[in-house]
Motif scaffolding. Structure first.
Motif, PDB file in Angstrom:
ATOM      1  N   ARG A 176       0.833  -1.202   0.000  1.00  0.00           N
ATOM      2  CA  ARG A 176       0.000   0.000   0.000  1.00  0.00           C
ATOM      3  C   ARG A 176       0.867   1.252   0.000  1.00  0.00           C
ATOM      4  NH1 ARG A 176      -3.166  -3.158   3.821  1.00  0.00           N
ATOM      5  NH2 ARG A 176      -5.088  -3.836   2.797  1.00  0.00           N
ATOM      6  N   PHE A 177       1.990   1.175   0.684  1.00  0.00           N
ATOM      7  CA  PHE A 177       2.911   2.316   0.755  1.00  0.00           C
ATOM      8  C   PHE A 177       3.371   2.714  -0.642  1.00  0.00           C
ATOM      9  CE2 PHE A 177       6.096   4.889   2.880  1.00  0.00           C
ATOM     10  CZ  PHE A 177       7.115   4.962   1.945  1.00  0.00           C
ATOM     11  N   PHE A 178       3.891   1.741  -1.413  1.00  0.00           N
ATOM     12  CA  PHE A 178       4.399   2.068  -2.738  1.00  0.00           C
ATOM     13  C   PHE A 178       3.276   2.403  -3.705  1.00  0.00           C
ATOM     14  CE2 PHE A 178       8.702   1.510  -1.905  1.00  0.00           C
ATOM     15  CZ  PHE A 178       8.910   0.376  -1.138  1.00  0.00           C
ATOM     16  N   SER A 179       2.126   1.793  -3.531  1.00  0.00           N
ATOM     17  CA  SER A 179       0.975   2.129  -4.364  1.00  0.00           C
ATOM     18  C   SER A 179       0.568   3.571  -4.157  1.00  0.00           C
ATOM     19  CB  SER A 179      -0.191   1.193  -4.046  1.00  0.00           C
ATOM     20  OG  SER A 179      -1.334   1.580  -4.758  1.00  0.00           O
ATOM     21  N   PHE A 180       0.543   3.986  -2.890  1.00  0.00           N
ATOM     22  CA  PHE A 180       0.160   5.362  -2.609  1.00  0.00           C
ATOM     23  C   PHE A 180       1.203   6.333  -3.143  1.00  0.00           C
ATOM     24  CE2 PHE A 180      -0.249   9.206  -0.134  1.00  0.00           C
ATOM     25  CZ  PHE A 180      -1.616   9.393  -0.103  1.00  0.00           C
ATOM     26  N   CYS A 181       2.503   5.955  -3.032  1.00  0.00           N
ATOM     27  CA  CYS A 181       3.574   6.797  -3.577  1.00  0.00           C
ATOM     28  C   CYS A 181       3.347   7.049  -5.058  1.00  0.00           C
ATOM     29  CB  CYS A 181       4.922   6.112  -3.380  1.00  0.00           C
ATOM     30  SG  CYS A 181       5.878   6.751  -2.014  1.00  0.00           S
ATOM     31  N   LEU A 182       3.073   5.991  -5.803  1.00  0.00           N
ATOM     32  CA  LEU A 182       2.875   6.109  -7.235  1.00  0.00           C
ATOM     33  C   LEU A 182       1.681   6.980  -7.557  1.00  0.00           C
ATOM     34  CD1 LEU A 182       3.704   5.249 -10.072  1.00  0.00           C
ATOM     35  CD2 LEU A 182       2.271   3.216  -9.811  1.00  0.00           C
ATOM     36  N   SER A 191       0.785  16.117   3.297  1.00  0.00           N
ATOM     37  CA  SER A 191       0.394  16.003   4.701  1.00  0.00           C
ATOM     38  C   SER A 191      -1.116  15.992   4.812  1.00  0.00           C
ATOM     39  CB  SER A 191       0.961  17.168   5.530  1.00  0.00           C
ATOM     40  OG  SER A 191       0.352  18.388   5.162  1.00  0.00           O
ATOM     41  N   LEU A 192      -1.581  15.363   5.857  1.00  0.00           N
ATOM     42  CA  LEU A 192      -2.986  15.407   6.234  1.00  0.00           C
ATOM     43  C   LEU A 192      -3.117  16.322   7.433  1.00  0.00           C
ATOM     44  CD1 LEU A 192      -4.108  11.666   5.953  1.00  0.00           C
ATOM     45  CD2 LEU A 192      -4.644  13.526   4.400  1.00  0.00           C
ATOM     46  N   TRP A 193      -3.964  17.321   7.323  1.00  0.00           N
ATOM     47  CA  TRP A 193      -4.215  18.219   8.434  1.00  0.00           C
ATOM     48  C   TRP A 193      -5.461  17.767   9.174  1.00  0.00           C
ATOM     49  CZ3 TRP A 193      -4.066  23.877   6.231  1.00  0.00           C
ATOM     50  CH2 TRP A 193      -2.820  24.133   5.669  1.00  0.00           C
ATOM     51  N   GLN A 194      -5.398  17.845  10.463  1.00  0.00           N
ATOM     52  CA  GLN A 194      -6.589  17.704  11.292  1.00  0.00           C
ATOM     53  C   GLN A 194      -6.901  19.092  11.844  1.00  0.00           C
ATOM     54  OE1 GLN A 194      -8.200  15.012  11.272  1.00  0.00           O
ATOM     55  NE2 GLN A 194      -6.755  13.368  10.799  1.00  0.00           N
ATOM     56  N   THR A 240     -15.050   2.238   1.569  1.00  0.00           N
ATOM     57  CA  THR A 240     -14.466   1.207   0.730  1.00  0.00           C
ATOM     58  C   THR A 240     -12.994   1.049   1.070  1.00  0.00           C
ATOM     59  OG1 THR A 240     -13.842   2.778  -1.002  1.00  0.00           O
ATOM     60  CG2 THR A 240     -16.064   1.828  -1.110  1.00  0.00           C
ATOM     61  N   ALA A 241     -12.409  -0.076   0.643  1.00  0.00           N
ATOM     62  CA  ALA A 241     -10.984  -0.308   0.896  1.00  0.00           C
ATOM     63  C   ALA A 241     -10.139   0.758   0.227  1.00  0.00           C
ATOM     64  CB  ALA A 241     -10.596  -1.701   0.397  1.00  0.00           C
ATOM     65  N   GLU A 242     -10.549   1.178  -0.984  1.00  0.00           N
ATOM     66  CA  GLU A 242      -9.802   2.220  -1.689  1.00  0.00           C
ATOM     67  C   GLU A 242      -9.855   3.541  -0.935  1.00  0.00           C
ATOM     68  OE1 GLU A 242      -7.599   4.011  -4.860  1.00  0.00           O
ATOM     69  OE2 GLU A 242      -7.893   1.966  -4.159  1.00  0.00           O
ATOM     70  N   GLU A 243     -11.017   3.873  -0.414  1.00  0.00           N
ATOM     71  CA  GLU A 243     -11.160   5.118   0.333  1.00  0.00           C
ATOM     72  C   GLU A 243     -10.335   5.083   1.611  1.00  0.00           C
ATOM     73  OE1 GLU A 243     -14.665   7.889   2.362  1.00  0.00           O
ATOM     74  OE2 GLU A 243     -15.173   6.194   1.060  1.00  0.00           O
ATOM     75  N   GLN A 244     -10.328   3.951   2.288  1.00  0.00           N
ATOM     76  CA  GLN A 244      -9.526   3.837   3.501  1.00  0.00           C
ATOM     77  C   GLN A 244      -8.043   3.978   3.180  1.00  0.00           C
ATOM     78  OE1 GLN A 244     -10.448   0.430   5.951  1.00  0.00           O
ATOM     79  NE2 GLN A 244     -12.601   0.514   5.394  1.00  0.00           N
ATOM     80  N   ARG A 245      -7.609   3.415   2.055  1.00  0.00           N
ATOM     81  CA  ARG A 245      -6.201   3.500   1.678  1.00  0.00           C
ATOM     82  C   ARG A 245      -5.779   4.937   1.405  1.00  0.00           C
ATOM     83  NH1 ARG A 245      -3.241   4.140  -2.639  1.00  0.00           N
ATOM     84  NH2 ARG A 245      -5.031   4.277  -4.020  1.00  0.00           N
ATOM     85  N   VAL A 246      -6.631   5.677   0.718  1.00  0.00           N
ATOM     86  CA  VAL A 246      -6.303   7.056   0.368  1.00  0.00           C
ATOM     87  C   VAL A 246      -6.402   7.983   1.574  1.00  0.00           C
ATOM     88  CG1 VAL A 246      -7.062   9.039  -0.992  1.00  0.00           C
ATOM     89  CG2 VAL A 246      -6.922   6.781  -2.054  1.00  0.00           C
ATOM     90  N   HIS A 247      -7.413   7.778   2.403  1.00  0.00           N
ATOM     91  CA  HIS A 247      -7.638   8.685   3.524  1.00  0.00           C
ATOM     92  C   HIS A 247      -6.771   8.361   4.730  1.00  0.00           C
ATOM     93  CE1 HIS A 247     -11.745  10.473   2.211  1.00  0.00           C
ATOM     94  NE2 HIS A 247     -11.004  10.148   1.164  1.00  0.00           N
ATOM     95  N   SER A 248      -6.206   7.159   4.772  1.00  0.00           N
ATOM     96  CA  SER A 248      -5.356   6.778   5.903  1.00  0.00           C
ATOM     97  C   SER A 248      -4.061   6.168   5.399  1.00  0.00           C
ATOM     98  CB  SER A 248      -6.102   5.781   6.806  1.00  0.00           C
ATOM     99  OG  SER A 248      -7.304   6.342   7.289  1.00  0.00           O
ATOM    100  N   PRO A 249      -3.250   6.952   4.682  1.00  0.00           N
ATOM    101  CA  PRO A 249      -1.978   6.426   4.180  1.00  0.00           C
ATOM    102  C   PRO A 249      -0.987   6.249   5.326  1.00  0.00           C
ATOM    103  CG  PRO A 249      -2.114   8.768   3.766  1.00  0.00           C
ATOM    104  CD  PRO A 249      -3.438   8.363   4.334  1.00  0.00           C
ATOM    105  N   PRO A 250       0.113   5.540   5.089  1.00  0.00           N
ATOM    106  CA  PRO A 250       1.119   5.369   6.136  1.00  0.00           C
ATOM    107  C   PRO A 250       1.643   6.720   6.619  1.00  0.00           C
ATOM    108  CG  PRO A 250       1.538   3.881   4.309  1.00  0.00           C
ATOM    109  CD  PRO A 250       0.454   4.797   3.857  1.00  0.00           C
TER     110      PRO A 250
END
Length: 646
Positions: A221-227, A244-247, A294-304
């Motif tokens: 997931r790390f390298f997928s998100f990088c790409l 960065s993700l801001w809260q 969805t799994a895709e949404e979780q991956r994008v919204h919660s990256p490493p």
């Protein structure tokens, strides 16, 4: 020199102290904000806060105070979190209140558990922003901010990682012996509560006992998100890219997509977040009705967190003008603005003359084109009347050498003058294959960036000299249409699949072309070179080398400062202009139109501002008419030479 105190290295201790003194009162959050606001005002204390723009994340101390200058690329849906929660010791029944604000992971002692049914629990709401470095930000802006910050690694970054990367042997050892991970991450038990709908609150001890398969999935997931990140942000500068993700906890409705901001907050790069997110996504025990993402949404919204750090915002401010923010911070204070302006006005005339000479040489000896380029560079949308943006001044510089490096060097010079810029090479391939308009990806619930998602006041140089004959496909037609709408209406229609959403912008567009541009423009200036250098690259390089850095800084301040000035036309001058226009129509009714009046008024406006005058004088009006007459005569002459319309 400000003292390196806990507020910089360990802001949580300050928040904890204020929380402990003011609970159960509800104003403790306001007191936290006021505390840090006052601290940052003391003795240029902002200079000691390390910046993510200058310092790699792995050199920054986790949970320390950091800042970041960036653009809001996307806004996620608001999320709930436990603002206040209570822990209980099962053995002694001792209860302790904790704050959840500015945290991703709940803190509790080794013998404590979170009481989810406590009456003391306060559920709050926060907004998540996905932020990127300012697209096309010039290198000299980074240098200014770096010099302002005094050092790349301020005292708060005394934290130094023992090693940047583990060896393969160490990684294998860690995978085979998870207990060693626990030994390296000993501390208080922590419970993740970033998604309350899951209700799977666990301790740090449990989180680190993951299988090798889970760790491998995390890396994938790390390298997928990088790409994905690189592909979505192709128009960002290729150096030191960080996201960065801001809260954001207060006043998030005052920020919007494409705003440029400087944010101060607590850095969160806890690796436990990656494991928590992996476990939550892979868990088969979750109730589908409780987890709608969805799994895709979780991956994008919660990256490493190691790739995309979280910043829990304490303070944030919009940067309407990046240059004046760093070079002339006093300009942001109205009470001293007139003094600063008057001091700079005393040397405005020689600075303008030097800039005109510099741009004349850059435009191969064409002083008329240099005049219009100055007017273009200080133009800005100052108001909107219905759908019409007022103040835009798109210039089409025609007569440029075809398929040469001339436009590339003109862009390099503009880069040295403006805080942010982007060069768009208008080729058939780029038009057909690039993504100009941002679009909504509903599977990942995110906004996918496009070339035209730029910060306000960015200079966009459209290079049409490389356009060859060819066929535009559907994507190409849409891209050209989007570019034309940006120029004409100063807006970009983002694609949300089922509808279009207008995003107003303020982008200075300069079009370089051989003949008349295919794109609309407010003003066409045909280049008439007076110098034909035998080696264009050597000529342009020597031109940039000959300008002292102090002179370049004056040019930058000049162009930025004039954008801040107010402008007006007196009733007397308005009446004189109207009478003059009527007279011009009588003498030449066919060629003098309302568009000519509008353009001449724009030229007069920017001509006045370029001289430091905030109101139109009769002299400047006549000078504007003269420039327009010279420009039109040049176009007419070229039309006769070519035998067709430019």
């Amino acid at each position: 020199m400000p003292c390196v105190a806990d507020w910089l290295n360990n802001p949580f201790s300050i928040v904890q102290g204020i929380f402990a003194q003011n609970v159960p009162n509800s104003d403790w959050e306001k007191k936290v904000t006021e505390y840090f606001k006052e601290k940052l005002k003391e003795n240029n204390a902002t200079n000691w806060v390390p910046s993510l723009n200058d310092v790699p994340v792995h050199y920054l101390k986790p949970n320390s105070l950091v800042k970041f200058r960036c653009m809001v690329q996307d806004m996620f849906d608001p999320e709930f979190y436990m603002g206040v929660y209570e822990t209980v010791d099962p053995n002694t029944n001792a209860r302790v209140l904790h704050f959840g604000k500015y945290r991703d992971v709940a803190e509790c002692g080794p013998q404590q558990e979170i009481d989810l049914n406590s009456s003391q629990t306060v559920t709050s709401e926060r907004q998540t922003f996905y932020c990127v470095p300012v697209p096309g930000e010039s290198a000299w802006v980074k240098e200014i901010s770096f010099l302002t910050d005094q050092a790349r690694v301020s005292p708060s970054t005394s934290y130094t990682p023992s090693r940047h990367k583990r060896s393969y042997e160490e990684d294998e050892d860690m995978d085979l012996h998870p207990s060693k991970q626990k030994e390296q991450h000993m501390g208080n038990s922590q419970t993740d509560f970033s998604n309350l709908s899951l209700l799977t609150l666990r301790t740090r001890r449990d989180l680190f006992t993951q299988t090798v398969l889970s760790l491998q999935l995390s890396l994938l997931r790390f390298f997928s998100f990088c790409l994905c990140a690189v592909l979505d942000l192709a128009h960002l500068p290729p150096y030191f890219i960080i996201f960065s993700l801001w809260q954001v906890y207060e006043s998030w409705d005052s920020f919007k997509v494409n705003d440029v901001l400087e944010v101060y907050g607590i850095l969160s790069v806890d690796p436990v977040l990656s494991i928590v997110n992996n476990e939550e996504r892979d868990s088969s025990a979750l109730d589908p009705m409780e987890c709608m993402d969805t799994a895709e949404e979780q991956r994008v919204h919660s990256p490493p967190a190691s790739l995309v750090p979280r910043i829990h915002v304490i303070l944030a401010q919009k940067l309407h003008n990046t240059l004046t923010h760093y070079c002339l911070p006093a300009l942001m204070k109205r009470r001293v603005k007139p003094v600063i302006v008057s001091n700079f006005m005393s040397e405005l005339s020689p600075v303008r003359a030097e800039l005109l000479g510099f741009l004349t040489h850059a435009l191969l000896g064409d002083s008329l084109a240099a005049e219009y380029l100055i007017l273009h560079l200080i133009s800005t949308v100052y108001a909107r009347r219905d759908v019409l943006p007022l103040g835009k001044f798109t210039v089409n510089l025609s007569g440029c050498p075809r398929n040469s490096i001339f436009t590339e060097h003109i862009y390099r010079i503009i880069q040295q003058l403006v805080p942010a810029s982007y060069r768009l090479q208008m080729t058939i391939e780029n038009m057909n294959h690039s993504r100009f308009i941002p679009h909504k990806d509903y599977a990942a619930n995110r906004l996918v960036s496009g070339v035209l998602q730029l910060a306000s006041n960015t200079s966009l140089v459209v290079d049409e000299t490389q356009l060859e004959q060819g066929q535009l496909d559907t994507t190409g037609v849409h891209n050209v249409t989007a570019l034309g709408n940006l120029i004409t209406w100063q807006k970009v229609d983002y694609d949300f699949n089922y509808h279009q959403m207008e995003f107003p912008c303020n982008i200075n567009v300069l079009i370089t072309s051989e003949g008349r541009s295919l794109l609309p423009s407010d003003c066409q200036v045909h280049l008439q070179p007076q110098i034909i250098p035998p080696n264009m690259e050597e000529y342009m390089n020597s031109l940039l080398t000959a300008v002292l850095p102090s002179v370049l800084n004056k040019f930058r301040i000049y162009l930025s400062l004039l954008r801040l000035l107010d402008y007006s036309i007196s009733d007397e001058v308005t009446k004189a202009v109207e009478e003059d226009f009527v007279e011009m129509r009588k003498n030449d009714p066919e060629s003098i139109t309302a568009d000519d009046l509008h353009r001449t008024l724009l030229v007069a406006r920017f001509l006045s501002l370029s001289a430091g005058q905030t109101t139109l004088s009769r002299e400047r009006w006549l000078r504007a008419k003269q420039l327009e007459a010279l420009r039109k005569a040049r176009l007419q002459q070229q039309k006769c030479v070519n035998g067709n319309e430019l």
